[in-house]
Design a protein around this motif. Structure first.
Motif, mmCIF file in Angstrom:
data_model
loop_
_atom_site.group_PDB
_atom_site.id
_atom_site.type_symbol
_atom_site.label_atom_id
_atom_site.label_comp_id
_atom_site.label_asym_id
_atom_site.label_seq_id
_atom_site.Cartn_x
_atom_site.Cartn_y
_atom_site.Cartn_z
ATOM 1 N N THR A 1 -5.683 -3.705 -2.069
ATOM 2 C CA THR A 1 -5.620 -2.328 -1.577
ATOM 3 C C THR A 1 -7.010 -1.795 -1.243
ATOM 4 O O THR A 1 -7.155 -1.037 -0.290
ATOM 5 N N ARG B 1 -7.805 -3.301 2.060
ATOM 6 C CA ARG B 1 -6.980 -2.693 3.106
ATOM 7 C C ARG B 1 -7.531 -1.325 3.463
ATOM 8 O O ARG B 1 -7.599 -0.964 4.628
ATOM 9 N N ASP B 2 -7.949 -0.571 2.446
ATOM 10 C CA ASP B 2 -8.542 0.738 2.707
ATOM 11 C C ASP B 2 -9.802 0.601 3.550
ATOM 12 O O ASP B 2 -10.103 1.449 4.370
ATOM 13 N N VAL C 1 0.838 -1.206 0.000
ATOM 14 C CA VAL C 1 0.000 0.000 0.000
ATOM 15 C C VAL C 1 0.874 1.258 0.000
ATOM 16 O O VAL C 1 0.617 2.195 -0.754
ATOM 17 N N LEU D 1 2.290 2.104 -3.502
ATOM 18 C CA LEU D 1 1.383 2.290 -4.635
ATOM 19 C C LEU D 1 1.762 3.420 -5.597
ATOM 20 O O LEU D 1 1.697 3.219 -6.813
#
Length: 188
Positions: free
Chosen positions: A174, A177-178, A5, A8
């Motif tokens: 991602t 994860r967000d 992350v 990115l």
């Protein structure tokens, strides 16, 4: 996952296919004295910008089953470029701050074999194994375990499919994860 992350903005997904010779099996027949495994296809995607790179690279030899295994045709290979031209084009595309992300180590190995510069790579397979709590042999398994939307390849062959699957997997990881959906799995 945190490293993925955090990377990115500079993340560069890379995937390579070789000329089909198994690394650990002796060669027989007319190709018994063939050189080492050679880079045949190189693909890259920058998820942050959508930039893409694809090249089919000429090899000195080709394993008898390579085209079948890799989903390529003689027609695809007719557009292959010499190795030095590939390296020139790749050098023009690559950036000093790219953070490579590969599935395993084969892509780095094949780039080194081709004489290109490599970058320390995040191992997407390892990230998926940790996040999913299971050993993912192939990127399509990780993509399916995450429930990611099927990947539509933009480039030919197995390489085109695999790089699309890697991009879909990174998007899903991602996004989760967000949303903190993977936090519980990571802490176990």
């Amino acid at each position: 996952l945190q490293e993925l992350v955090a990377s990115l903005p500079q993340l560069l997904l890379v995937y390579a296919e070789g000329n089909g010779w198994p690394l650990n099996k002796p060669r027989v027949g007319p190709h018994a004295n063939a050189e080492e495994v050679e880079l045949m296809q190189w693909l890259a995607i920058r998820p942050a910008t959508g930039e893409r790179f694809h090249a089919l690279v000429q090899t000195r030899t080709l394993a008898p089953s390579a085209l079948y295994q890799q989903g390529l045709t003689d027609s695809d290979l007719s557009g292959a470029i010499p190795q030095q031209e590939f390296l020139r084009q790749w050098q023009a595309f690559a950036r000093a701050d790219d953070v490579w992300c590969a599935w395993g180590h084969a892509s780095e190995f094949l780039m080194k074999q081709a004489g290109g510069q490599t970058s320390a790579a995040l191992n997407l397979q390892q990230v998926c194994n940790i996040c999913l709590g299971s050993r993912m042999q192939q990127v399509d398994s990780a993509m399916q375990a995450l429930g990611a939307a099927p990947a539509a390849p933009e480039f030919p062959g197995r390489g085109g499919l695999r790089i699309a699957q890697m991009a879909a997997t990174v998007r899903e990881l991602t996004a989760r994860r967000d949303g903190r959906e993977l936090e519980q799995v990571e802490s176990e």
